[in-house]
Motif scaffolding. Sequence first.
Motif, PDB file in Angstrom:
ATOM      1  N   ASN A  70       4.615  15.359   1.911  1.00  0.00           N
ATOM      2  CA  ASN A  70       4.758  14.947   3.314  1.00  0.00           C
ATOM      3  C   ASN A  70       3.858  13.752   3.639  1.00  0.00           C
ATOM      4  OD1 ASN A  70       6.667  16.886   3.779  1.00  0.00           O
ATOM      5  ND2 ASN A  70       5.334  18.270   4.921  1.00  0.00           N
ATOM      6  N   ILE A  71       3.919  12.745   2.790  1.00  0.00           N
ATOM      7  CA  ILE A  71       3.084  11.548   2.959  1.00  0.00           C
ATOM      8  C   ILE A  71       3.742  10.621   3.976  1.00  0.00           C
ATOM      9  CG2 ILE A  71       2.032   9.592   1.768  1.00  0.00           C
ATOM     10  CD1 ILE A  71       2.444  11.278  -0.855  1.00  0.00           C
ATOM     11  N   ALA A  72       2.967  10.168   4.948  1.00  0.00           N
ATOM     12  CA  ALA A  72       3.499   9.282   5.984  1.00  0.00           C
ATOM     13  C   ALA A  72       2.472   8.211   6.308  1.00  0.00           C
ATOM     14  CB  ALA A  72       3.855  10.072   7.236  1.00  0.00           C
ATOM     15  N   GLU A  73       2.961   7.008   6.619  1.00  0.00           N
ATOM     16  CA  GLU A  73       2.079   5.921   7.040  1.00  0.00           C
ATOM     17  C   GLU A  73       1.980   5.938   8.558  1.00  0.00           C
ATOM     18  OE1 GLU A  73       1.251   1.171   6.205  1.00  0.00           O
ATOM     19  OE2 GLU A  73       3.148   2.092   5.563  1.00  0.00           O
ATOM     20  N   VAL A  74       0.785   6.171   9.077  1.00  0.00           N
ATOM     21  CA  VAL A  74       0.552   6.267  10.510  1.00  0.00           C
ATOM     22  C   VAL A  74       0.455   4.874  11.124  1.00  0.00           C
ATOM     23  CG1 VAL A  74      -0.975   7.176  12.300  1.00  0.00           C
ATOM     24  CG2 VAL A  74      -0.651   8.453  10.168  1.00  0.00           C
ATOM     25  N   ASN A  75      -0.378   4.048  10.532  1.00  0.00           N
ATOM     26  CA  ASN A  75      -0.549   2.659  10.916  1.00  0.00           C
ATOM     27  C   ASN A  75      -0.824   1.873   9.642  1.00  0.00           C
ATOM     28  OD1 ASN A  75      -0.432   2.657  13.910  1.00  0.00           O
ATOM     29  ND2 ASN A  75      -2.213   4.014  13.728  1.00  0.00           N
ATOM     30  N   CYS A 107      -1.273   9.824   6.391  1.00  0.00           N
ATOM     31  CA  CYS A 107      -1.523  11.258   6.487  1.00  0.00           C
ATOM     32  C   CYS A 107      -0.662  11.974   5.458  1.00  0.00           C
ATOM     33  CB  CYS A 107      -1.257  11.794   7.896  1.00  0.00           C
ATOM     34  SG  CYS A 107       0.475  11.745   8.404  1.00  0.00           S
ATOM     35  N   CYS A 108      -1.124  13.111   4.995  1.00  0.00           N
ATOM     36  CA  CYS A 108      -0.370  13.899   4.025  1.00  0.00           C
ATOM     37  C   CYS A 108      -0.849  15.339   4.103  1.00  0.00           C
ATOM     38  CB  CYS A 108      -0.520  13.335   2.615  1.00  0.00           C
ATOM     39  SG  CYS A 108      -2.227  13.198   2.033  1.00  0.00           S
ATOM     40  N   GLU A 109      -0.182  16.204   3.376  1.00  0.00           N
ATOM     41  CA  GLU A 109      -0.515  17.621   3.370  1.00  0.00           C
ATOM     42  C   GLU A 109      -0.686  18.119   1.941  1.00  0.00           C
ATOM     43  OE1 GLU A 109       1.623  19.587   7.200  1.00  0.00           O
ATOM     44  OE2 GLU A 109       2.929  19.137   5.499  1.00  0.00           O
ATOM     45  N   MET A 110      -1.446  19.201   1.793  1.00  0.00           N
ATOM     46  CA  MET A 110      -1.490  19.943   0.541  1.00  0.00           C
ATOM     47  C   MET A 110      -0.292  20.881   0.499  1.00  0.00           C
ATOM     48  SD  MET A 110      -5.552  20.920   0.632  1.00  0.00           S
ATOM     49  CE  MET A 110      -5.413  21.532   2.331  1.00  0.00           C
ATOM     50  N   GLU A 147      -9.485  -1.445   3.297  1.00  0.00           N
ATOM     51  CA  GLU A 147     -10.089  -0.217   3.800  1.00  0.00           C
ATOM     52  C   GLU A 147      -8.967   0.728   4.216  1.00  0.00           C
ATOM     53  OE1 GLU A 147     -13.903   0.197   6.318  1.00  0.00           O
ATOM     54  OE2 GLU A 147     -12.245   0.419   7.764  1.00  0.00           O
ATOM     55  N   VAL A 148      -8.947   1.888   3.612  1.00  0.00           N
ATOM     56  CA  VAL A 148      -7.824   2.810   3.785  1.00  0.00           C
ATOM     57  C   VAL A 148      -8.329   4.105   4.406  1.00  0.00           C
ATOM     58  CG1 VAL A 148      -5.930   4.018   2.641  1.00  0.00           C
ATOM     59  CG2 VAL A 148      -6.726   1.811   1.743  1.00  0.00           C
ATOM     60  N   THR A 149      -7.595   4.596   5.389  1.00  0.00           N
ATOM     61  CA  THR A 149      -7.871   5.891   6.012  1.00  0.00           C
ATOM     62  C   THR A 149      -6.817   6.886   5.569  1.00  0.00           C
ATOM     63  OG1 THR A 149      -8.839   4.833   7.967  1.00  0.00           O
ATOM     64  CG2 THR A 149      -8.118   7.127   8.197  1.00  0.00           C
ATOM     65  N   ILE A 150      -7.261   8.028   5.088  1.00  0.00           N
ATOM     66  CA  ILE A 150      -6.342   9.076   4.650  1.00  0.00           C
ATOM     67  C   ILE A 150      -6.711  10.380   5.347  1.00  0.00           C
ATOM     68  CG2 ILE A 150      -5.473  10.420   2.692  1.00  0.00           C
ATOM     69  CD1 ILE A 150      -6.033   8.007   0.916  1.00  0.00           C
ATOM     70  N   MET A 179       0.838  -1.196   0.000  1.00  0.00           N
ATOM     71  CA  MET A 179       0.000   0.000   0.000  1.00  0.00           C
ATOM     72  C   MET A 179       0.869   1.240   0.000  1.00  0.00           C
ATOM     73  SD  MET A 179      -3.233   0.539   0.001  1.00  0.00           S
ATOM     74  CE  MET A 179      -3.184   2.069   0.903  1.00  0.00           C
ATOM     75  N   ARG A 180       0.506   2.197  -0.842  1.00  0.00           N
ATOM     76  CA  ARG A 180       1.172   3.497  -0.784  1.00  0.00           C
ATOM     77  C   ARG A 180       0.234   4.573  -1.317  1.00  0.00           C
ATOM     78  NH1 ARG A 180       3.652   5.635  -5.399  1.00  0.00           N
ATOM     79  NH2 ARG A 180       5.134   6.746  -4.078  1.00  0.00           N
ATOM     80  N   ILE A 181       0.523   5.794  -0.920  1.00  0.00           N
ATOM     81  CA  ILE A 181      -0.172   6.973  -1.417  1.00  0.00           C
ATOM     82  C   ILE A 181       0.836   7.777  -2.225  1.00  0.00           C
ATOM     83  CG2 ILE A 181      -1.467   9.044  -0.802  1.00  0.00           C
ATOM     84  CD1 ILE A 181      -2.851   6.466  -0.013  1.00  0.00           C
ATOM     85  N   GLY A 182       0.434   8.224  -3.415  1.00  0.00           N
ATOM     86  CA  GLY A 182       1.373   8.933  -4.270  1.00  0.00           C
ATOM     87  C   GLY A 182       0.801  10.200  -4.860  1.00  0.00           C
ATOM     88  N   GLY A 183       1.713  11.067  -5.307  1.00  0.00           N
ATOM     89  CA  GLY A 183       1.362  12.287  -6.009  1.00  0.00           C
ATOM     90  C   GLY A 183       2.373  12.531  -7.100  1.00  0.00           C
ATOM     91  N   GLY A 184       2.621  13.795  -7.400  1.00  0.00           N
ATOM     92  CA  GLY A 184       3.655  14.124  -8.357  1.00  0.00           C
ATOM     93  C   GLY A 184       3.238  14.046  -9.807  1.00  0.00           C
TER      94      GLY A 184
END
Length: 379
Positions: A14-19, A24-27, A56-59, A1-6
């Motif tokens: 500032n994407i980080a895996e909390v659990n 969590c990430c920022e604009m 099930e993913v929490t962002i 699992m990962r969250i991406g942009g770019g």
Amino acid sequence: MRIGGGFDGSNIYNIAEVNTNHFCCEMKPEIPSMFKYPDHHGYWFFLKVENAHGKEVTIDITNCDWMPSHWKYYRPVLTYSDPNILNNHRWERIDNAKQHNNTFRFIHRYIEDFAWVALRYPYTYTYHQAYLKRLMDHPLMEVKTIAKTRGGRDLDMVVITNPDVHSTKKKTVIIYAREHGVEQEGSWVSQGIIDFLLSETPEAVALRGISIFLIIPILLPDSVWFGRCADPYTGGLISYDFTREDIDSMSMVESKAIWGKLMDMASKGNPVDICISLHSPHGWEENVWSHLHDSIKWRDGKKLNKAIFSYSNGFTKRGPEYRWGRFSLTGRCAKEFKSIALLFEINQHAKRRFLFIDDLRTIGESICKGIHDYYFRSV
């Protein structure tokens, strides 16, 4: 699992895996910025979820610092096919979303490996170029690249008219979107305007005979590409540039190109008769609401607004409200050409009516039909 942009239109970092399956990430902040608050236009996110099938993913978007209460009614949208590509995308709404202080959290179970999630239906520069290419050979439409942006992207103006009718007998109508690069809805409305004007409906045929439509679905291509509100290189807003004394004192490539085109048309007997700017509001405000220049042709503006609203049944609406129509290109056209100056806010996230892409295109049709009635009927 990962969250991406770019990618085109994405603005997260500032994407980080909390659990496990919780991120969590920022604009990205508006830096450089000519504003006192670099974050104050942080009201847009666009990201990609990868390897998410069956999970099930929490962002959490953690820096909703500017008017965080506006996020209360927001519901993100997702698609499983790349929205940067011209395609018939199937969009879903994520209803499990809430705002707490400066954090906006949404939770969803994904049915495919890859999904693109955005606060509003993204209308990217890549998608826009593909859409224009598909229509490039249409006999009633011309795509004019009126400038190259500082980032090397095309600033495109769509011109629609009946070429068999002499141009000096026609009204000039300019409609543009994305004066703030992150405000997606206006581009979808512009697409609805273009598709309608190229149709063979009686209203479209009549409008092409008496009018030259100039449509700019993306006013700031560089800002759109980087998912920013203002110019990504200078931090400036084009609305301020249009208030400068003359074209030589304007600092942005886009404003110089647009104003130069309009002045050229005026010199040939086609000054701007109607100027409409398409924006997106913040929070849960109505689907369609309008601002009107309050001192120049305001009675005609009220008539035009009434005609447009008469075709907007089913949408929540209000207006016209005064003052804001004075600003930007709308106000400049009102002062220079005595144009009707209207600014429409189009809100996908309205409290009582969530909009889909087809709704946004329908609003574009409503604008065209309202202009038709303003010219051809007593309204």
